[in-house]
Design an enzyme around this catalytic site. Structure first.
Site: not given
Ligand code: ARG
Ligand code: ZN
Length: 874
Positions: A263-266, A298-299
């Protein structure tokens, strides 16, 4: 090109505001970026302006409203340079066109099941527009998204919605989102699509109202309820435990089915791999629920550890990831059972991070160079990074830890920080010198700690001699001693309390071991104790202890520390498994003693804490055993050894196992809570051992459970037991399950995984056949990882086939995947990281397969980097 930490310098230009206008179109999306920029006072004056791009198609550039002629700039798909950039504030407007449908890398703007979404971390924003795509350039973003109303009725961006409406005389509509918090480009996101929604209102600790919403594929709204609840609990927990409040009017989460990572924390708009959002009793296991809860948390926690305080450069990745993993682990421990969760964390740490640390891919938690940053989203950066934060807390204590965290958040809010900034906060609040401790960020490899014990009965003293060492890793031949917190205690043979004391051990039972060798002596030791060392796994090290099995097993019975109760049984099992694998020696008496200890544990304790008992009853995995043996590994011998020990254990305890199996029959509606899940895991651990002891009886039990199960946890557990028993019953069960869930991709993933893990000769053919299954797709990361990733990572005997066919297969898939999605391909390729520990024949085959990849022209940087490091002589 190699990027080095020592080469860091601030950007020559800053971008104060970004206005993005995105006109969504399946193949010709128009992006207009209006950037208000200025020279950076801490950059070089007079430097050219160089913006990064990646596969971009430039349409026009204007400076302060004037269209630039071709002579005034230089552009390629991967950069845009203005040699004579203004020396004062200016506005740059850039028009690009991108094709989201053709974007199979899943970085930048792409489509998943027809919906538009983005992934910008680490360097995906440059696939949308030319930019200073680095985490230390923070800007305020306003995003206008326009799309066909039919194609994308939902339009989402970072921050708060400020305006939306229809375009006159057209089928198109738009939405404008504004995010007041300055952020780096990697936190940018937008979504456009046809999505269902669940929502609720959250009132923060200071009384702000926040609208929480989760967007999913229409019709699956009820599968997002658990995630929404986990989000609310995460927000409350971060307020209570870290004093952190949310800072926008809305918090949106979107689930997509094509996603490279978890997942991604945008900012204000998290985007998730749908497997970490969607759950129902019918489709998700207890483990899925646990992961969903952890990743939602986490996010969300990144909003402070990552977004409000971000990273100066990508070498500091652990600053946000290690810290945020630590925070999500603490959350899960508070929400569930702390010892059970801790054991699960350590199991993954050992399986993934210790493995990485002993492989050609070993690197420091803060690496000092990289070719491709995507290859550093690793277990080392994440999980070992979290262990460092936990050790820091252990060393300085709970109160100072919280004071240090408060100072860090306050001081670094709105900045792009470094690991030094983090440690400085703790050094200041405690007055401690943390420079030795900081070595954990620099030095790779897992330290080994050897402990010897001496009891002096006459003097009633007990001495522990500690030694530490770390083996060389790529680029680091010489190693220094680490600052290792050892939480410890002494346990008497009959469990009665011991009143021994030692002035080197503080009141919380912590001894800081920070030299190559050290000894501590306890006084007032009235009988021979058993040392309980590294309680709660107080440091990420490998421990060797000079104690015989029967003394270790005293800890299983009497230790107050649950982690070490589990650890002691695992250590004994590992000793047996390793010696059975290496010389096939029977060790009859030792096996019997171990089985007897486990049987009495099952009798006396299993029902008090079922989740814990299930962990004690589960033997180290084949991969764990291979890691323990670590040279000339023969996976077939390991498989035979583990099968034998399971069988011996199941046979010795069969009456008790059967009794618990019958008593723990599930009743009532399914609930994913930790207590109910623990009961199911104990029952299924019993089933596994019963089947190991008697395959006919096991087949009958498992088949009956498969029929009667009312939830995916029990159904999958029984199918998994059946897959270990070759025969028609198994094949029928597999076929029926596949048929039943043919329209549920996330369940089909589990079905792929089970089959890929079958430790039999026919499995490679089966995997190839399954690649033809209508549900499989080489371009969907979840499908590829479930089928091919599982084969390579879980199936020790078949991936490491002696004829090399497993390696050749993986190599061919890596090459195919690399043409579509380099990140996915590089991830798969890391399955080769164990190749050097294999016995000669396998090692040769693996090397050949790796070389066949390395020789291919036009490899992606992602795959090129992993393959060359894997082959490097260390
Ligand atoms: N920041 C994201 C996390 O919660 C991971 C994203 C990594 N994406 C990538 N394409 N390297 O851990
Ligand atoms: Zn992370």
């Amino acid at each position: 090109p190699i990027v080095r930490l020592e080469d860091y310098r601030p950007s020559d230009f800053l971008i104060d505001t970004v206005e993005l206008d995105v006109k969504l179109h399946p193949t010709e999306t128009r992006v207009t970026a209006t950037l208000t920029m200025s020279p950076n006072p801490s950059g070089r004056s007079g430097a050219p302006l160089i913006l990064e791009g990646d596969e971009l198609n430039l349409k026009s550039v204007s400076l302060d409203g004037r269209v630039l002629s071709d002579e005034e700039f230089e552009a390629s798909p991967h950069s845009l340079t203005i040699a004579q950039a203004p020396q004062q504030a200016f506005t740059l407007t850039i028009e690009t066109e991108v094709n989201p449908t053709a974007n199979t890398k899943l970085m930048g703007l792409y489509r998943s099941s027809g919906n538009y979404c983005t992934q910008c971390e680490a360097e995906g924003f440059r696939r949308i527009t030319y930019f200073l795509d680095r985490p230390d350039v923070l800007s305020v973003y306003t995003t206008r998204i326009e799309a066909d109303r039919d194609e994308a009725p939902v339009l989402l961006g970072n921050g708060n919605l400020v305006e939306s409406g229809s375009l006159d005389d057209s089928s198109r509509h738009y939405a404008v989102w504004h995010d007041p918090h300055p952020k780096p480009s990697y936190l940018f996101a937008l979504v456009g699509g046809s999505l269902g929604r669940v929502a609720k209102t959250f009132t923060t600790m200071r009384g702000r109202e926040v609208e929480l919403a989760i967007y999913v594929e229409p019709g699956k709204e009820d599968r997002a309820d658990y995630a929404l609840d986990a989000l609310e609990r995460s927000m409350r927990w971060d307020e209570r435990v870290f004093g952190r409040e949310y800072d926008l009017d809305v918090f949106n989460i979107v689930a997509v089915s094509d996603f490279n990572m978890g997942a991604m924390e945008n900012k204000g708009l998290n985007i998730f791999n749908d497997k970490y959002v969607l759950a129902s009793p019918e489709t998700a296991t207890d483990m899925d629920y646990t992961h969903i809860e952890a990743i939602i948390a986490h996010e969300y926690f990144h909003n402070w550890s990552g977004n409000r305080v971000t990273c100066r450069d990508w070498f500091q990745l652990c600053l946000k990831e290690g810290l945020t993993v630590f925070r999500d682990q603490e959350f899960s421990s508070d929400e569930r059972s702390r010892p059970v969760h801790r054991i699960a964390e350590v199991k993954t740490l050992r399986a993934r991070q210790f493995l990485e640390d002993s492989s050609p891919l070993a690197h420091p938690v803060r690496p000092n160079q990289y070719r491709e940053i995507n290859n550093f989203y690793t277990a080392t950066v994440y999980e070992k990074g979290a262990e460092i934060v936990r050790m820091l807390k252990t060393i300085i204590g709970e109160e100072d830890f919280r004071r240090g965290m408060d100072l860090y958040f306050e001081r670094c809010d709105g900045t792009a920080a470094t690991v030094e900034d983090f440690l400085t906060a703790f050094a200041e609040v405690t007055g401690r010198d943390l420079s030795h401790f900081a070595r954990w960020y620099e030095q790779s490899g897992t330290p080994r700690v050897a402990v010897k014990s001496h009891y002096d009965e006459a003097a009633q003293t007990y001495r522990l001699d500690f030694k530490q060492s770390t083996s060389p890793t790529p680029g680091q031949a010489k190693k220094d001693p680490m600052a290792i917190p050892v939480t410890l205690g002494l346990v008497s043979h009959d469990g009665s309390p011991m009143s021994a004391t030692c002035d080197r051990v503080d009141e919380r039972g912590v001894f800081l071991f920070d030299k190559a060798a050290d000894s501590i002596t306890f006084t007032g030791v009235t009988s021979l104790p058993v040392p309980s060392l590294f309680r709660g796994f107080s440091a990420p090290v490998k421990v060797s202890l000079d104690l015989p099995n029967e003394e270790l097993l005293v800890l299983l019975r009497h230790d107050t520390d649950a982690f070490n109760r589990w650890q002691s049984a695992q250590t004994v099992a590992m000793r047996l498994l390793a010696s059975l694998s290496v010389d096939g020696s029977a060790k009859g008496e030792e096996i019997e003693a171990y089985a007897a200890a486990l049987c009495s544990f099952i009798d006396q304790d299993a029902e008090d804490d079922p989740a814990f008992a299930a962990l004690v009853m589960t033997l180290p995995s084949e991969a764990d055993i291979a890691q323990e043996i670590s040279q000339d590994v023969n996976p077939d011998a390991i498989h035979r050894a583990r099968t034998e020990l399971r069988q011996r254990l199941g046979t010795a305890c069969s009456r008790r196992l059967q009794r618990i199996y019958d008593a723990f029959t599930d009743s009532g509606p399914y609930s994913p809570d930790a207590v109910s899940a623990g009961r199911r895991s104990l029952r299924n651990a019993c089933l596994d051992l019963l089947a190991a002891a008697d395959s006919r009886a096991g087949e009958a039990l498992a088949s009956a459970q498969l029929e009667s199960a009312t939830n995916m946890t029990d159904r999958l557990a029984s199918l998994s037991v059946l897959t270990t028993l070759p025969g028609q019953a198994r094949e029928d069960a597999i076929a029926q399950f596949g048929e039943r869930y043919r329209n549920e991709p996330l369940v089909i993933d589990k079905w792929f995984t089970l089959q890929a893990a079958i430790p039999e000769d026919g499995t490679l053919e089966r995997v190839k056949r399954l690649m033809e299954h209508p549900a499989f797709s080489i371009s969907n990361p979840n499908r590829v990882r479930s089928l091919i990733g599982s084969f390579a990572m879980l199936n020790q005997v078949q991936f490491n086939r002696a004829d090399g066919a497993g390696y050749q297969f993986l190599a061919s898939i890596v090459l195919r995947a690399d043409e579509l999605n380099p990140q996915l391909a590089a991830r798969l390729l890391t399955a080769f990281s164990t190749w050097r520990m294999m016995e000669n024949t396998r090692r040769k085959h693996a090397e050949e397969a790796l070389r066949s990849i390395a020789q291919k022209p036009n490899l992606s940087r992602d795959v090129g980097d992993i393959v060359s490091r894997s082959l490097e002589e260390s």
